[in-house]
Scaffold this motif. Sequence first.
Motif, mmCIF file in Angstrom:
data_model
loop_
_atom_site.group_PDB
_atom_site.id
_atom_site.type_symbol
_atom_site.label_atom_id
_atom_site.label_comp_id
_atom_site.label_asym_id
_atom_site.label_seq_id
_atom_site.Cartn_x
_atom_site.Cartn_y
_atom_site.Cartn_z
ATOM 1 N N GLU A 31 35.787 51.704 47.050
ATOM 2 C CA GLU A 31 36.978 52.258 46.691
ATOM 3 C C GLU A 31 37.867 50.768 45.960
ATOM 4 O OE1 GLU A 31 39.371 54.107 49.156
ATOM 5 O OE2 GLU A 31 37.789 55.802 49.513
ATOM 6 N N ALA A 32 37.471 49.642 46.062
ATOM 7 C CA ALA A 32 38.204 48.639 45.485
ATOM 8 C C ALA A 32 37.831 48.510 44.061
ATOM 9 C CB ALA A 32 37.054 47.238 46.083
ATOM 10 N N PRO A 33 39.210 48.393 43.252
ATOM 11 C CA PRO A 33 39.214 48.519 41.746
ATOM 12 C C PRO A 33 38.363 47.525 41.229
ATOM 13 C CG PRO A 33 41.414 48.577 43.014
ATOM 14 C CD PRO A 33 40.574 48.167 43.916
ATOM 15 N N ASN A 34 37.914 47.699 40.219
ATOM 16 C CA ASN A 34 36.803 46.668 39.683
ATOM 17 C C ASN A 34 37.366 45.187 39.369
ATOM 18 O OD1 ASN A 34 34.170 46.445 38.236
ATOM 19 N ND2 ASN A 34 35.290 46.199 36.615
ATOM 20 N N GLU A 35 38.727 45.361 38.974
ATOM 21 C CA GLU A 35 39.237 44.085 38.427
ATOM 22 C C GLU A 35 39.404 43.052 39.779
ATOM 23 O OE1 GLU A 35 42.646 46.920 38.904
ATOM 24 O OE2 GLU A 35 40.504 47.029 37.967
ATOM 25 N N LEU A 36 39.536 43.581 40.889
ATOM 26 C CA LEU A 36 39.840 42.908 42.368
ATOM 27 C C LEU A 36 38.348 42.164 42.721
ATOM 28 C CD1 LEU A 36 41.978 44.967 44.684
ATOM 29 C CD2 LEU A 36 42.490 43.064 43.184
ATOM 30 N N VAL A 37 37.361 42.660 42.360
ATOM 31 C CA VAL A 37 35.920 41.915 42.501
ATOM 32 C C VAL A 37 35.418 40.920 41.759
ATOM 33 C CG1 VAL A 37 33.431 42.526 43.011
ATOM 34 C CG2 VAL A 37 35.315 44.532 43.582
ATOM 35 N N PRO A 38 35.262 39.851 42.211
ATOM 36 C CA PRO A 38 34.963 38.511 41.249
ATOM 37 C C PRO A 38 33.375 38.876 40.495
ATOM 38 C CG PRO A 38 35.488 37.966 43.450
ATOM 39 C CD PRO A 38 35.462 39.411 43.585
ATOM 40 N N GLU A 39 33.280 38.669 39.666
ATOM 41 C CA GLU A 39 31.832 38.738 38.787
ATOM 42 C C GLU A 39 30.869 38.556 39.562
ATOM 43 O OE1 GLU A 39 31.360 40.268 35.955
ATOM 44 O OE2 GLU A 39 33.393 40.547 35.626
ATOM 45 N N ASN A 40 30.763 37.292 40.586
ATOM 46 C CA ASN A 40 29.400 36.785 41.282
ATOM 47 C C ASN A 40 29.486 37.947 42.330
ATOM 48 O OD1 ASN A 40 31.878 36.136 42.624
ATOM 49 N ND2 ASN A 40 30.712 34.243 43.528
ATOM 50 N N LEU A 41 30.187 38.844 42.587
ATOM 51 C CA LEU A 41 29.944 39.663 43.751
ATOM 52 C C LEU A 41 29.691 41.241 43.304
ATOM 53 C CD1 LEU A 41 32.863 38.916 46.047
ATOM 54 C CD2 LEU A 41 30.468 37.876 46.151
ATOM 55 N N LYS A 42 29.936 41.517 42.057
ATOM 56 C CA LYS A 42 29.717 42.805 41.724
ATOM 57 C C LYS A 42 28.475 43.338 41.743
ATOM 58 C CE LYS A 42 33.513 42.785 38.687
ATOM 59 N NZ LYS A 42 34.458 42.923 37.452
ATOM 60 N N ASP A 43 27.275 42.469 41.816
ATOM 61 C CA ASP A 43 26.166 42.764 41.869
ATOM 62 C C ASP A 43 25.329 42.976 43.465
ATOM 63 O OD1 ASP A 43 25.745 40.149 42.793
ATOM 64 O OD2 ASP A 43 24.015 39.634 41.708
ATOM 65 N N ARG A 44 26.577 43.013 44.490
ATOM 66 C CA ARG A 44 26.049 42.991 45.765
ATOM 67 C C ARG A 44 27.088 43.890 46.529
ATOM 68 N NH1 ARG A 44 26.757 36.903 47.489
ATOM 69 N NH2 ARG A 44 25.601 36.544 45.330
ATOM 70 N N ASP A 45 26.431 44.428 47.579
ATOM 71 C CA ASP A 45 27.501 45.226 48.564
ATOM 72 C C ASP A 45 28.103 44.536 49.606
ATOM 73 O OD1 ASP A 45 26.806 47.454 47.201
ATOM 74 O OD2 ASP A 45 24.808 47.612 48.528
ATOM 75 N N ALA A 46 28.034 43.280 50.086
ATOM 76 C CA ALA A 46 28.311 42.647 51.084
ATOM 77 C C ALA A 46 28.692 41.240 50.478
ATOM 78 C CB ALA A 46 27.897 42.767 52.323
ATOM 79 N N PHE A 47 29.446 40.488 51.425
ATOM 80 C CA PHE A 47 29.534 38.811 51.333
ATOM 81 C C PHE A 47 30.167 38.323 52.518
ATOM 82 C CE2 PHE A 47 33.615 41.131 49.480
ATOM 83 C CZ PHE A 47 34.406 40.577 50.404
ATOM 84 N N VAL A 48 29.817 37.179 52.708
ATOM 85 C CA VAL A 48 30.347 36.316 53.815
ATOM 86 C C VAL A 48 31.546 35.953 53.997
ATOM 87 C CG1 VAL A 48 29.985 34.439 55.072
ATOM 88 C CG2 VAL A 48 27.955 35.500 54.384
ATOM 89 N N SER A 49 32.419 36.684 54.873
ATOM 90 C CA SER A 49 33.767 36.351 54.939
ATOM 91 C C SER A 49 34.258 36.345 56.525
ATOM 92 C CB SER A 49 34.757 37.018 54.053
ATOM 93 O OG SER A 49 36.101 36.816 54.324
ATOM 94 N N PHE A 50 34.304 37.689 56.776
ATOM 95 C CA PHE A 50 34.670 38.136 58.436
ATOM 96 C C PHE A 50 33.569 38.843 59.112
ATOM 97 C CE2 PHE A 50 38.626 39.251 55.844
ATOM 98 C CZ PHE A 50 39.258 37.832 55.690
#
Length: 231
Positions: free
Chosen positions: A206-225
């Motif tokens: 549900e995250a708005p597209n404009e909030l997702v950095p370009e380098n994360l748009k091709d993946r479902d998850a990222f390292v943060s928490f």
Amino acid sequence: MSQDTNYDTFAEAYNAENETSLLNAYYERPAMLKLAGQVQGKTILDVGCGGGVLSEELLRRGATVHGFDASQAMLDIARRRLGAQAQLKCADLSEPLPYAENSFDDACASLVLHYLQDWSAPLAELRRVLKPGGRLLISVNHPFLYPLTHQGVQYFKTTKYTDELEFDGQQGSLTYWHRPLHAMSDAFARAGFSIELISEPPYSKEAPNELVPENLKDRDAFVSFIFFVLR
């Protein structure tokens, strides 16, 4: 929760960021609520409740909520948001908590423990105030985050570091303690908790597209928490 991070100086800006940011609104908070599951009729402690955004959602889902935070400015925001719906107190997790033993079905510690150097007394206090069989839900900085963002540092060394960040246009400093994964699990075990689940969740679709950095748009998850369910 740390004398090195004073939320009172940027509470309003942090709260505004927390309301809508990718990391908080569409990643950490949905993941914590999913782990909390069915909370109808439960009494839950919101540890480091901040501006009360998580408490508000737990209340909406039928829980009785108590919350505390070390920042008076953040508590003022929470009280404006929640009114008399939640019982809120000013308290510091590094000190004895103002609650009786066996008071809560669950406790949620969202992005709190990584501000503390020593987890022993805080975890012991949280275990004390939980009912037998109660759960402690935790989110903290992923142990791989510090070496990923600070090249050349030692993963296995518990280390204090500070990030200079911007919250809703205002600068703020957050000081953390990095610790490796085994140090986290060792602390849980020493406090008498067992690990029921470890989660590295995706961010919300549900995250708005404009909030997702370009380098994360091709993946479902990222390292943060990283998230834990302890019992």
